[in-house]
Each structure stands twice: as structure tokens, then as C-alpha cells.
Write a protein that holds these residues in place. Structure first.
Motif, PDB file in Angstrom:
ATOM      1  N   SER A   1       0.887   3.535  -3.478  1.00  0.00           N
ATOM      2  CA  SER A   1       0.312   4.869  -3.303  1.00  0.00           C
ATOM      3  C   SER A   1       1.357   5.949  -3.546  1.00  0.00           C
ATOM      4  O   SER A   1       1.036   7.043  -4.025  1.00  0.00           O
ATOM      5  CB  SER A   1      -0.275   5.013  -1.890  1.00  0.00           C
ATOM      6  OG  SER A   1       0.736   5.002  -0.898  1.00  0.00           O
TER       7      SER A   1
ATOM      8  N   GLY B   1       0.815  -1.208   0.000  1.00  0.00           N
ATOM      9  CA  GLY B   1       0.000   0.000   0.000  1.00  0.00           C
ATOM     10  C   GLY B   1       0.845   1.252   0.000  1.00  0.00           C
ATOM     11  O   GLY B   1       0.557   2.216  -0.727  1.00  0.00           O
TER      12      GLY B   1
ATOM     13  N   ALA C   1      -5.569   4.583  -4.124  1.00  0.00           N
ATOM     14  CA  ALA C   1      -5.053   3.260  -3.742  1.00  0.00           C
ATOM     15  C   ALA C   1      -5.923   2.624  -2.673  1.00  0.00           C
ATOM     16  O   ALA C   1      -6.135   1.405  -2.677  1.00  0.00           O
ATOM     17  CB  ALA C   1      -3.607   3.385  -3.253  1.00  0.00           C
ATOM     18  N   LEU C   2      -6.460   3.441  -1.762  1.00  0.00           N
ATOM     19  CA  LEU C   2      -7.337   2.898  -0.726  1.00  0.00           C
ATOM     20  C   LEU C   2      -8.656   2.421  -1.321  1.00  0.00           C
ATOM     21  O   LEU C   2      -9.201   1.393  -0.902  1.00  0.00           O
ATOM     22  CB  LEU C   2      -7.596   3.947   0.347  1.00  0.00           C
ATOM     23  CG  LEU C   2      -8.288   3.439   1.607  1.00  0.00           C
ATOM     24  CD1 LEU C   2      -7.407   2.427   2.331  1.00  0.00           C
ATOM     25  CD2 LEU C   2      -8.642   4.580   2.547  1.00  0.00           C
TER      26      LEU C   2
ATOM     27  N   VAL D   1      -1.761   3.750   3.689  1.00  0.00           N
ATOM     28  CA  VAL D   1      -2.272   4.862   2.882  1.00  0.00           C
ATOM     29  C   VAL D   1      -2.809   5.989   3.756  1.00  0.00           C
ATOM     30  O   VAL D   1      -2.462   7.166   3.557  1.00  0.00           O
ATOM     31  CB  VAL D   1      -3.369   4.362   1.916  1.00  0.00           C
ATOM     32  CG1 VAL D   1      -3.998   5.538   1.177  1.00  0.00           C
ATOM     33  CG2 VAL D   1      -2.789   3.367   0.928  1.00  0.00           C
TER      34      VAL D   1
ATOM     35  N   ALA E   1      -7.985  -0.908  -2.703  1.00  0.00           N
ATOM     36  CA  ALA E   1      -7.844  -1.900  -1.627  1.00  0.00           C
ATOM     37  C   ALA E   1      -9.202  -2.287  -1.055  1.00  0.00           C
ATOM     38  O   ALA E   1      -9.454  -3.470  -0.766  1.00  0.00           O
ATOM     39  CB  ALA E   1      -6.938  -1.340  -0.528  1.00  0.00           C
TER      40      ALA E   1
ATOM     41  N   ALA F   1      -3.296  -2.444   3.661  1.00  0.00           N
ATOM     42  CA  ALA F   1      -3.102  -1.226   2.871  1.00  0.00           C
ATOM     43  C   ALA F   1      -3.689  -0.002   3.562  1.00  0.00           C
ATOM     44  O   ALA F   1      -3.182   1.119   3.390  1.00  0.00           O
ATOM     45  CB  ALA F   1      -3.731  -1.407   1.486  1.00  0.00           C
ATOM     46  N   HIS F   2      -4.757  -0.178   4.344  1.00  0.00           N
ATOM     47  CA  HIS F   2      -5.357   0.955   5.039  1.00  0.00           C
ATOM     48  C   HIS F   2      -4.339   1.681   5.910  1.00  0.00           C
ATOM     49  O   HIS F   2      -4.309   2.913   5.954  1.00  0.00           O
ATOM     50  CB  HIS F   2      -6.525   0.482   5.917  1.00  0.00           C
ATOM     51  CG  HIS F   2      -7.782   0.210   5.167  1.00  0.00           C
ATOM     52  ND1 HIS F   2      -7.936  -0.901   4.357  1.00  0.00           N
ATOM     53  CD2 HIS F   2      -8.955   0.887   5.087  1.00  0.00           C
ATOM     54  CE1 HIS F   2      -9.148  -0.888   3.831  1.00  0.00           C
ATOM     55  NE2 HIS F   2      -9.792   0.179   4.253  1.00  0.00           N
TER      56      HIS F   2
END
Length: 584
Positions: A410, A406, A424-425, A464, A428, A460-461
Motif C-alpha cells: 500500500s 499490506g 490494496a484493501l 492498510v 486483499a 492486510a486489513h
């Protein structure tokens, strides 16, 4: 001796040394993931039932996420002060727990045990705040990779300490609690004067790209190695010498990033000449208080050293920029309010629409992912897997890779496209929606695929969102804002797991128990042996157990992706100004 002393000073002030030390610290900042291994020890020693153990788990989750004090102190205390407080927290909390478990201290009431777990686990908020704030200041142009890598390493704590415990080969499982109390404390004290701001924005080099690629390679090797070790140890009985050998390789991989600051310190002077040519260009995110810097549009990210946004007459280009970011700012009443990219306080951020869009998107995505992590054992058992350990281990690795990936992807988006990081989020969260849908369908093999997709998306959270918040709302009060963001985790878990998934699971379990009670009424012993009339909680079997809850989480992930796209729409012109010189 003079030249050696100069090299040593340069090495100690190298921002890559600070980053590597922060990686090591973060590898001990995720003790909360070890609760599944610690709770049986506490349960056996104190005679707790499952409901009492669940209460300890709630206290642990709150301690891991409630970091208002750490965030507030980060604006006034140096990093070493935060680390010292964090070390005291875990040493007192888990040290006292170890004394109680080993009967060297009297047993405490349940509420006091919950306080101990809260205090002990709350150390992670101090470690996270010190590491993230310091490294974002030192690497203002590489926030995505920095946040992603640091948050990824926090997921390695359970693997590192579990491997150390396996090497000790002791039958006393309380030793693991002692290791939790002492290990992170000693590491924090050893590194607390290394992790500090070192004017990293002045140390940009052409070799930084290669250094990041080397770090990413180490991360991928670590993930692959841990997956292999977990699978081997699950299916093969290994000798003590093999376990020691595997542990040595693990620690070699963890230590290997130190090669970066060592190599940079020993590089010839030509590298420094190249560095000067790079630094002659405007740096987005480089802290500066000079008048010349104030006249450049890129000053919106110059929030590392400024105390207040400067009231200056904006040139025409900056007047246009103020209009660009106006949708993301707060309404004013004759007073100048910060614009996106400047320093916000937490209270200013809390009345900003973009901040709440980001928080709600995080709640929907991360909350649904944490629900899967917390219920993975029951989910796998419901569809016929007897041992859920392999899925718990695998999702931790996918979580690790999601955080690394991520941050990496990002950063490509903002650097090469000058596009908001939240795209990107959104991707995801769409991936997570697909994973939840597969859990609902429960087709053959979907447990493996769903675990992979949800683990990647959840990880990923945490790469990002912190990076995006530091870009849009500044670094000065980032510690407070980051610790507010982490509240999305327990809030989402309470909604999705505590209110939705658990109630639907119990409803289906009661239906199955009632059905079996009617069909096999003459044989209550049979029902008891099957688990439907056991003293413990009701057991649900089949895809129906998590069908509705997985579909609900699929829908919420889609909504979360929509909120992320709303953030993209509201901030895309801001990012085009923040990163326009990078594209050029």
C-alpha cells in the motif's frame, strides 16, 4: 567522554530506536491469541463447561477491542502513561487469574472471572495506541510500513511465550498464565520512556529505504523460521537442548533490528549532510507551525503538533484543493469543518461518510476473516482433518505476512502512484473472497490454500486501514479513531460467526443427527460413540457444514471490496494532492 555522551544522546533520540522498541512491545501485545492455550488450564482448575469457557472468550474478545478509554487518554497522556496503565491492566487481570487457577485465591463467580479477563486483555488497547500513535508521529512519511510491521509483530506474542514455556519444560501449565501476567508488564515498564515522539520528521535520511528493507527481511525470516519450527515440533520429538537452541535463534531474530539505530548513530557526518539536503525538500506529513509551511498544500498532513486547523486565507492552489476534498468533508452551517488530511475528532469522523465506508468495509472483510480463525478447528475437522493445530499455526503466520505485505504494497501505491491506499484493501478482500469460495467447495488441498488466502487478506486489513485513517482524518485524535475501528472485529465476528456460521453448522448437525437416528435406531450406543448423541454439542461432518456460510462470506467480501473501491473513488484526488510532491 563528551563525544561519547553526544553519541548516546543521539542514539536515545533516534526515531529508529523508538520504532524497534515499539516492535518489541508489540510482540507482547497479542496475548489474546494465547487464549486457546490458557482456557484448558482455567477449565480444568475451575471445573467449567464449554459454555462457561465460551463466555470467558467473549470477555477476552471485548477486552481486546474496546479501547475507547485508551483512545481518549492518548490525546492527553504521554505514551509512558498509557504503557503504565496497560501494564497495570494485564498484571492485575492475569495475575489474579493465576492466583485463582493455582488456588492461592478463592474462586470467583463466572461474571467476575469475565471481568478479570476483560481487564487483563484490555491492556493491548493501551499498548497498540501508544505504539501506533508515537511511531506514526515519528514516521509521518512511512505510515503504511510502520502500521503493517507493528501490527504484524503483535501476532508473534503467542509464538514467543509458547516457545519460552517450552524451554522451561514444566508440567505446570498454570505457569503460562503467570508468564502472561508478568512478561508484558515488565517489558512495558522497561520500554515506556523509550517509546515517545522524537521529532522523527526531522530525521529523514537516504538510508531509511535500506533500513526498512532490512526490517522487512527480518520479518520474512521470522515468518519462515516460525513455520519451520512449528512443523518440526509437530512431527518430531525434540530434545531440551534443541528447543533451547531454537529459542535462542528466535530471540536473536527479534533483537536484530536494534542494529539499525546503532548503525545510524555510528555513521559518519556525511550521512547527516545528505540528510540536510533531503530535509530541504517539502515533507508531506512533517509537523510545522511556521507561516511558510502554512502556505504549502502539503500542510494537510501536518497534524502532529497543530492544536486547531488554522483559519487562513487560502491561495488559489489551496482553494482548488479545498474543492477537491469537499466530497470527503462534512457539511457546514457557517462553521469551518475539517477537510480530509486535517485533524478530525472522533465525533467529527463519525458524521463523515468516508469514515463509515471504511468501517463497514473493515467489518465485512475482517469480520469474515476472524470467523474463519475462530472456527478453523471445526472447519478442518468437518472435512476430515483430525488435528487442526497445524492450520491454526499456519493462519497466524499468514496473518503476520499479510500485515507486513499490506503495509509494504500500500505504501508503494501511495508513494509511486499517488493513489488511495484502499485499492490494496480491495485487492486483499478479493483474495479473501477466493479463499472463502475454496472453503465452500472443499476440494482436496483447499484447506491449505484457503487458510493461506484468508490469512493474508485478513492481516492486510490491519496494515492498510489504520494508515489510511491517519492520512485522511489526522493523527491528533488517531488513538480514539483507531480504537473505534477495532470494534469492527467483534461486531463482524458476532454477525458472521455467532449468527450465521454457528446457526448453519448446528442446523446441518441436527439434520445429520436426525438422519443417523433414523437409520441406526436400534443402536443408540453406536450413535453416542460417533458423537451424534453425545452430551456435548452436535457434530457436523462433511463439506456441507460450512458450505452456505462460506458462500455468504464470499459475497460479503465482494461487497467489502466494492466499498473499498468507493473509498478509492471518493479520495483519489485527495491522495493526488497529498502525495504529488513525492511523485515529482
Amino acid at each position: 567522554m563528551g563525544k561519547l555522551g553526544e553519541r548516546l544522546r543521539a542514539f536515545s533520540a533516534n526515531r529508529w530506536l523508538v520504532f524497534v522498541a515499539a516492535m518489541w512491545l508489540q510482540s507482547m501485545a497479542g496475548i489474546g491469541y494465547l487464549f486457546g492455550a490458557i482456557s484448558p488450564v482455567v477449565k480444568a482448575a475451575l471445573g467449567y463447561n464449554q459454555r462457561q469457557v465460551a463466555a470467558l472468550g467473549v470477555a477476552k474478545n471485548l477486552g481486546d477491542c474496546v479501547g475507547f478509554l485508551a483512545g481518549a487518554l492518548s490525546a492527553s497522556l504521554p505514551a509512558w502513561g498509557l504503557l503504565l496503565i496497560g501494564a497495570a491492566h494485564i498484571f492485575v487481570g492475569y495475575g489474579w487469574l493465576w492466583l485463582v487457577v493455582t488456588r492461592q485465591a478463592p474462586a470467583l463467580p463466572l461474571w467476575m472471572m469475565c471481568v478479570l479477563l476483560f481487564v487483563g486483555t484490555n491492556y493491548s488497547t493501551y499498548f497498540n495506541t501508544a505504539s501506533l500513535v508515537t511511531c506514526i508521529q515519528n514516521f509521518p512519511k512511512n505510515r503504511g510500513p510502520i502500521v503493517g510491521i507493528l501490527k504484524a509483530f503483535s501476532g508473534l506474542s503467542s509464538a514467543v511465550l509458547t516457545q519460552l514455556f517450552a524451554v522451561m519444560h514444566t508440567p505446570d501449565h498454570a505457569t503460562l498464565v503467570f508468564m502472561v501476567a508478568v512478561g508484558p508488564s515488565l517489558l512495558a515498564i522497561g520500554l515506556m520512556f523509550i517509546i515517545r515522539p522524537v521529532e522523527g520528521h526531522r530525521q529523514v535520511r537516504p538510508s531509511d529505504k535500506n533500513s526498512f528493507m532490512f526490517t522487512y527481511t527480518i520479518c520474512l525470516l521470522l515468518a519462515s523460521y516460525l513455520v519451520g519450527v512449528m512443523l518440526v515440533q509437530d512431527f518430531v520429538q525434540l530434545s531440551d537442548s534443541v528447543v533451547i537452541f531454537l529459542t535462542v535463534i528466535l530471540f536473536i531474530l527479534l533483537v536484530s533490528p536494534i542494529a539499525i539505530p546503532v548503525a545510524l548513530t555510528l555513521l559518519p557526518k556525511t550521512e547527516h549532510a545528505t540528510e540536510d539536503s533531503v530535509l530541504s525538500e517539502p515533507l508531506i506529513g512533517a509537523a510545522s507551525t511556521s507561516v511558510e509551511k502554512d502556505d504549502q498544500p502539503e500542510v494537510v498532513l501536518s497534524d502532529v503538533e497543530e492544536e486547531e486547523p488554522k483559519d487562513i486565507d487560502l491561495p488559489q492552489s489551496e482553494s482548488r484543493q479545498a474543492k477537491v476534498v469537499q466530497p470527503a468533508t462534512m457539511g457546514g452551517f457557517g462553521l469551518r469543518r475539517p477537510l480530509c488530511g486535517e485533524n478530525f475528532t472522533l465525533m467529527q469522523a463519525l458524521v463523515n461518510a468516508d469514515f463509515w465506508l471504511i468501517w463497514l468495509s473493515l467489518l465485512l472483510g475482517a469480520g469474515s476473516g476472524l470467523t474463519v480463525i475462530d472456527n478453523l478447528g471445526q472447519m478442518s475437522q468437518a472435512v476430515g482433518f483430525e488435528d487442526a493445530h497445524i492450520f491454526v499455526s499456519l493462519i497466524s503466520i499468514w496473518n503476520f505476512l499479510g500485515r507486513v505485505g499490506g503495509g509494504y504494497f500500500s505504501e508503494i501505491i501511495v508513494r509511486e502512484r499517488a493513489y488511495p491506499r484502499h485499492i490494496a484493501l480491495a485487492i486483499a478482500q478479493t483474495i479473501m473472497a477466493a479463499g472463502h469460495f475454496l472453503f465452500a467447495m472443499a476440494w482436496p488441498g483447499t484447506m491449505y490454500i484457503g487458510t493461506f488466502l484468508v490469512g493474508l487478506g485478513y492481516g492486510a486489513h490491519w496494515a492498510v486501514v489504520p494508515a489510511a485513517v491517519s492520512e485522511l482524518f489526522g493523527v491528533k485524535h488517531f488513538g480514539a479513531m483507531y480504537n473505534f475501528l477495532t470494534l469492527a472485529n467483534p461486531t463482524g465476528s458476532l454477525i458472521f460467526s455467532g449468527l450465521i456460521a454457528s446457526n448453519l453448522y448446528d442446523y446441518e448437525a441436527e439434520k445429520q443427527a436426525h438422519h443417523h437416528h433414523i437409520s441406526a435406531l436400534p443402536s443408540p450406543r453406536l450413535l453416542h460413540n460417533m458423537g451424534f448423541l453425545a452430551d456435548g454439542p452436535l457434530k457436523c461432518e462433511g463439506a456441507v457444514c460450512f458450505f452456505v456460510s462460506s458462500l455468504i462470506m464470499t459475497a460479503f467480501c465482494v461487497v467489502g471490496a466494492g466499498l473499498s473501491l468507493a473509498v478509492v473513488h471518493r479520495t483519489k484526488r485527495v491522495y493526488s494532492h497529498l502525495y504529488c510532491s513525492v511523485r515529482a
